[in-house]
Structure formats: structure tokens, C-alpha cells
Design a protein around this motif. Structure first.
Motif, PDB file in Angstrom:
ATOM      1  N   UNK A   9      10.880  -3.933  -5.003  1.00 62.09           N
ATOM      2  CA  UNK A   9      12.196  -3.934  -4.377  1.00 62.09           C
ATOM      3  C   UNK A   9      13.224  -3.139  -5.173  1.00 62.09           C
ATOM      4  N   UNK A  10      13.002  -3.038  -6.480  1.00 60.82           N
ATOM      5  CA  UNK A  10      13.932  -2.291  -7.330  1.00 60.82           C
ATOM      6  C   UNK A  10      13.428  -0.895  -7.643  1.00 60.82           C
ATOM      7  N   UNK A  11      12.350  -0.487  -7.042  1.00 57.16           N
ATOM      8  CA  UNK A  11      11.756   0.815  -7.338  1.00 57.16           C
ATOM      9  C   UNK A  11      12.722   1.941  -6.970  1.00 57.16           C
ATOM     10  N   UNK A  12      12.826   2.942  -7.831  1.00 50.37           N
ATOM     11  CA  UNK A  12      13.696   4.077  -7.505  1.00 50.37           C
ATOM     12  C   UNK A  12      13.120   4.876  -6.345  1.00 50.37           C
ATOM     13  N   UNK A  13      13.965   5.643  -5.715  1.00 51.59           N
ATOM     14  CA  UNK A  13      13.487   6.503  -4.645  1.00 51.59           C
ATOM     15  C   UNK A  13      12.717   7.680  -5.243  1.00 51.59           C
ATOM     16  N   UNK A  14      11.882   8.262  -4.422  1.00 50.28           N
ATOM     17  CA  UNK A  14      11.016   9.355  -4.843  1.00 50.28           C
ATOM     18  C   UNK A  14      11.656  10.663  -4.378  1.00 50.28           C
ATOM     19  N   UNK A  28      11.674   6.545   0.219  1.00 53.56           N
ATOM     20  CA  UNK A  28      11.366   5.234  -0.362  1.00 53.56           C
ATOM     21  C   UNK A  28       9.919   5.249  -0.857  1.00 53.56           C
ATOM     22  N   UNK A  29       9.551   4.278  -1.669  1.00 58.30           N
ATOM     23  CA  UNK A  29       8.170   4.225  -2.148  1.00 58.30           C
ATOM     24  C   UNK A  29       7.219   4.003  -0.977  1.00 58.30           C
ATOM     25  N   UNK A  31       7.556   5.169   2.131  1.00 58.40           N
ATOM     26  CA  UNK A  31       7.342   6.468   2.766  1.00 58.40           C
ATOM     27  C   UNK A  31       6.452   7.359   1.905  1.00 58.40           C
ATOM     28  N   UNK A  32       6.608   7.256   0.588  1.00 55.57           N
ATOM     29  CA  UNK A  32       5.764   8.044  -0.312  1.00 55.57           C
ATOM     30  C   UNK A  32       4.294   7.633  -0.181  1.00 55.57           C
ATOM     31  N   UNK A  33       4.027   6.336  -0.022  1.00 54.57           N
ATOM     32  CA  UNK A  33       2.650   5.871   0.181  1.00 54.57           C
ATOM     33  C   UNK A  33       2.067   6.528   1.427  1.00 54.57           C
ATOM     34  N   UNK A  34       2.857   6.589   2.487  1.00 57.97           N
ATOM     35  CA  UNK A  34       2.388   7.237   3.726  1.00 57.97           C
ATOM     36  C   UNK A  34       2.089   8.713   3.494  1.00 57.97           C
ATOM     37  N   UNK A  35       2.926   9.394   2.724  1.00 59.72           N
ATOM     38  CA  UNK A  35       2.678  10.809   2.434  1.00 59.72           C
ATOM     39  C   UNK A  35       1.367  10.992   1.676  1.00 59.72           C
ATOM     40  N   UNK A  36       1.127  10.122   0.692  1.00 57.83           N
ATOM     41  CA  UNK A  36      -0.128  10.180  -0.058  1.00 57.83           C
ATOM     42  C   UNK A  36      -1.314   9.869   0.859  1.00 57.83           C
ATOM     43  N   UNK A  37      -1.191   8.818   1.648  1.00 56.08           N
ATOM     44  CA  UNK A  37      -2.300   8.386   2.520  1.00 56.08           C
ATOM     45  C   UNK A  37      -2.634   9.450   3.565  1.00 56.08           C
ATOM     46  N   UNK A  38      -1.632  10.157   4.035  1.00 57.81           N
ATOM     47  CA  UNK A  38      -1.868  11.219   5.022  1.00 57.81           C
ATOM     48  C   UNK A  38      -2.312  12.517   4.357  1.00 57.81           C
ATOM     49  N   UNK A  39      -2.423  12.494   3.028  1.00 55.03           N
ATOM     50  CA  UNK A  39      -2.846  13.641   2.214  1.00 55.03           C
ATOM     51  C   UNK A  39      -1.928  14.846   2.405  1.00 55.03           C
ATOM     52  N   UNK A  40      -0.632  14.552   2.478  1.00 56.28           N
ATOM     53  CA  UNK A  40       0.372  15.605   2.590  1.00 56.28           C
ATOM     54  C   UNK A  40       0.886  16.011   1.214  1.00 56.28           C
ATOM     55  N   UNK A  41       0.767  15.127   0.227  1.00 55.48           N
ATOM     56  CA  UNK A  41       1.218  15.434  -1.134  1.00 55.48           C
ATOM     57  C   UNK A  41       0.260  16.454  -1.729  1.00 55.48           C
ATOM     58  N   UNK A  42       0.824  17.621  -2.084  1.00 60.68           N
ATOM     59  CA  UNK A  42       0.013  18.713  -2.601  1.00 60.68           C
ATOM     60  C   UNK A  42       0.003  18.716  -4.127  1.00 60.68           C
ATOM     61  N   UNK A  43       1.140  18.445  -4.733  1.00 58.58           N
ATOM     62  CA  UNK A  43       1.232  18.351  -6.187  1.00 58.58           C
ATOM     63  C   UNK A  43       2.376  17.417  -6.563  1.00 58.58           C
ATOM     64  N   UNK A  44       2.350  16.974  -7.802  1.00 57.65           N
ATOM     65  CA  UNK A  44       3.353  16.015  -8.271  1.00 57.65           C
ATOM     66  C   UNK A  44       3.904  16.461  -9.619  1.00 57.65           C
ATOM     67  N   UNK A  45       5.056  15.934  -9.946  1.00 56.74           N
ATOM     68  CA  UNK A  45       5.667  16.109 -11.263  1.00 56.74           C
ATOM     69  C   UNK A  45       6.146  14.742 -11.722  1.00 56.74           C
ATOM     70  N   UNK A  46       6.454  14.656 -12.974  1.00 58.37           N
ATOM     71  CA  UNK A  46       6.976  13.401 -13.484  1.00 58.37           C
ATOM     72  C   UNK A  46       5.880  12.373 -13.671  1.00 58.37           C
ATOM     73  N   UNK A  47       6.312  11.209 -14.009  1.00 59.55           N
ATOM     74  CA  UNK A  47       5.389  10.121 -14.297  1.00 59.55           C
ATOM     75  C   UNK A  47       5.002   9.375 -13.030  1.00 59.55           C
ATOM     76  N   UNK A  48       3.835   8.771 -13.078  1.00 62.37           N
ATOM     77  CA  UNK A  48       3.463   7.827 -12.019  1.00 62.37           C
ATOM     78  C   UNK A  48       4.292   6.571 -12.282  1.00 62.37           C
ATOM     79  N   UNK A  49       5.102   6.177 -11.312  1.00 63.79           N
ATOM     80  CA  UNK A  49       6.016   5.057 -11.535  1.00 63.79           C
ATOM     81  C   UNK A  49       5.605   3.788 -10.805  1.00 63.79           C
TER      82      UNK A  49
END
Length: 195
Positions: A9-14, A28-29, A31-49
Motif C-alpha cells: 500500500x505504501x509502494x512508490x509509483x513506477x 502503480x505497482x 499496473x506494472x505487474x500487468x506490464x510484466x505479465x503481458x511481456x511489454x517490459x523490454x528493459x529496466x533500470x534501478x533497483x527491484x523494489x
């Protein structure tokens, strides 16, 4: 360190980027899960939070999980650099002006600030970034329907239009992670008050 379920609930936005690495928006986290699950995320930066845990495999009983990074670049259409002017809101305006009255220099909370039009709307001024500043109620009332010159008031800083990266920082202030702010700062304009 990855967040636990109770911290979701306190997670920062992505910070979501397009494929070219241009900032697009905050998600939101969930929505980010949906992006990952749909395999739309191509690359990432920063830490896994965050680590989102799923079900267990029938084959080996291993539990699935998705690690959510603070900055994700997604596949899709790349918008041209000149995305237009960010929307003018009091929240973003007050952050641009560092919650300071640009006439008397008092630092104030949002509720004690107003949007002042340098050239009043009633005299042909427009409600645009480079014609408005944050002002305390007292200074705004004193200025009234006049220009700063007509009432011997001097602006402490000139208004400017923030670029889109700066606008994203302004609208999510207080909840931006260091790696997200470092990424956004690289795209700020030279006149940014956030540098």
C-alpha cells in the motif's frame, strides 16, 4: 530490499519509459505487474523494489514471482520529443515555484498559496505556465487586477514551462525514489528550479 505484502500500500509509483527511454508516466505497482505479465517490459533500470509472488508450479512446486523495478521501459510507439506542454495544475505550479510566494518569498503550504496571473486574465493574460506564479493570498490580493510593475511588486524568479520529465517529478514529489529522480534530472531543462 524488496517490499513485503504489507508494504504494498505504501509502494512508490513506477516510472514508465517508452522504448527510446523517454519518460511517459507514473504507474502503480499493480499496473506494472500487468506490464510484466503481458511481456511489454523490454528493459529496466534501478533497483527491484517489489517482489510479487504467484502460485506454485505443479511440476516442481516452485513458486512464481515477478520482481518490479523502479523504472521500466515498455514496448510500443515512441512519441516524438516535443510532446507538447504539460497540463497546468496548482500542484505542479506550486512545486515548480518550490512552494514559495514569488513576490514576498514566504515558504507556504499548498492551501496558503494561490495561482497569480502576471498579466491578469481580465486584461488579456492567459492561464499558461509562463504567465503564472505561486503567490501568497496577501500578495495576490494586493496585486489584484494590476501587473507587478503597476503596484511596485518585483518577481523573485521568472515563470517558465517545465519539460515533461520535470513535470513528472513535480507531480510525484515526495514519493520519488533516488534512482527515479536521477533519471529524470538528466532531462530537466537548464532553467529548472529542481536542479
Amino acid at each position: 530490499m524488496l517490499a513485503t505484502v504489507s508494504e504494498y500500500d505504501r509502494a512508490p509509483r513506477i516510472l514508465r519509459l517508452n522504448l527510446a527511454g523517454q519518460p511517459v508516466d507514473w504507474v502503480s505497482w499493480q499496473d506494472a505487474v500487468c506490464l510484466y505479465a503481458r511481456e511489454i517490459v523490454v528493459w529496466t533500470l534501478g533497483d527491484a523494489i517489489l517482489r510479487i509472488r504467484g502460485g506454485h508450479s505443479r511440476l516442481d512446486c516452485a513458486q512464481s514471482h515477478i520482481d518490479i523495478h523502479s523504472i521500466v521501459a515498455c514496448d510500443g510507439r515512441v512519441m516524438p520529443r516535443g510532446r507538447g506542454i504539460p497540463p497546468l495544475t496548482n500542484e505542479a505550479l506550486f512545486r515548480r515555484d518550490l512552494n514559495t510566494c514569488l513576490y514576498c518569498s514566504k515558504s507556504l503550504a499548498d492551501g496558503d498559496l494561490t495561482r497569480d496571473h502576471i498579466l491578469p486574465v481580465s486584461r488579456g493574460g492567459r492561464d499558461v505556465w509562463d504567465n503564472v506564479v505561486a503567490a501568497c493570498k496577501r500578495c495576490n490580493h494586493h496585486k489584484g487586477n494590476r501587473t507587478p510593475e503597476e503596484c511596485n511588486m518585483e518577481l523573485l524568479a521568472l515563470p517558465y514551462v517545465p519539460n515533461f520529465a520535470e513535470y513528472l517529478a513535480l507531480t510525484n514529489s515526495g514519493r520519488i525514489l533516488c534512482d527515479q529522480m536521477d533519471f529524470l534530472k538528466k532531462s530537466f531543462g537548464s532553467n529548472s528550479r529542481l536542479l
